[in-house]
Design a protein around this motif. Sequence first.
Motif, PDB file in Angstrom:
ATOM      1  N   VAL A  39       0.838  -1.198   0.000  1.00 25.58           N
ATOM      2  CA  VAL A  39       0.000   0.000   0.000  1.00 25.58           C
ATOM      3  C   VAL A  39       0.872   1.246   0.000  1.00 25.58           C
ATOM      4  O   VAL A  39       0.607   2.208  -0.730  1.00 25.58           O
ATOM      5  CB  VAL A  39      -0.976   0.001   1.203  1.00 25.58           C
ATOM      6  N   HIS A  42       2.039   1.919  -3.475  1.00 30.10           N
ATOM      7  CA  HIS A  42       0.981   2.505  -4.299  1.00 30.10           C
ATOM      8  C   HIS A  42       0.790   3.985  -3.973  1.00 30.10           C
ATOM      9  O   HIS A  42       0.654   4.819  -4.869  1.00 30.10           O
ATOM     10  CB  HIS A  42      -0.343   1.755  -4.094  1.00 30.10           C
ATOM     11  N   THR A  67      -4.929  -0.943   5.700  1.00 27.88           N
ATOM     12  CA  THR A  67      -4.393  -0.834   4.343  1.00 27.88           C
ATOM     13  C   THR A  67      -5.326  -0.058   3.422  1.00 27.88           C
ATOM     14  O   THR A  67      -5.046   0.093   2.245  1.00 27.88           O
ATOM     15  CB  THR A  67      -4.143  -2.234   3.750  1.00 27.88           C
ATOM     16  N   TRP A  68      -6.435   0.460   3.943  1.00 28.65           N
ATOM     17  CA  TRP A  68      -7.388   1.220   3.144  1.00 28.65           C
ATOM     18  C   TRP A  68      -6.867   2.629   2.929  1.00 28.65           C
ATOM     19  O   TRP A  68      -6.345   3.252   3.846  1.00 28.65           O
ATOM     20  CB  TRP A  68      -8.731   1.270   3.873  1.00 28.65           C
TER      21      TRP A  68
END
Length: 79
Positions: A39, A42, A67-68
Motif C-alpha cells: 500500500v 501505491h 491498508t485502506w
Amino acid sequence: MKNADRLWEVVDARRDAYVALADRVFDTPEIAYTERRSVAAHIEQLEAEGARRCRCQPRRGRVSVRTWFHGHSLATSVR
C-alpha cells in the motif's frame, strides 16, 4: 476521443513506472490485510503523479482496515 482512449494514453505513457510498481508489490509478499508495504508503494506512486491522500474514513459501515486509502487527483495531463 473516448475516455477509454485517453486512459490508455496515460497508462501507456506511465508504463515503465507502473511495471516497476507491479514488480515492487510482487517482490513484497504480504497476506490477509497486512499489505502495508505494498500500500505504501501505491501511495508513493500516486503522490509522485500529483494525487493527494485523503484522511477520510470508509463510508457506510465498511470495515476499516489499515491498508485502506483514498486518494484524489486533479491532474489531467500526462507527466
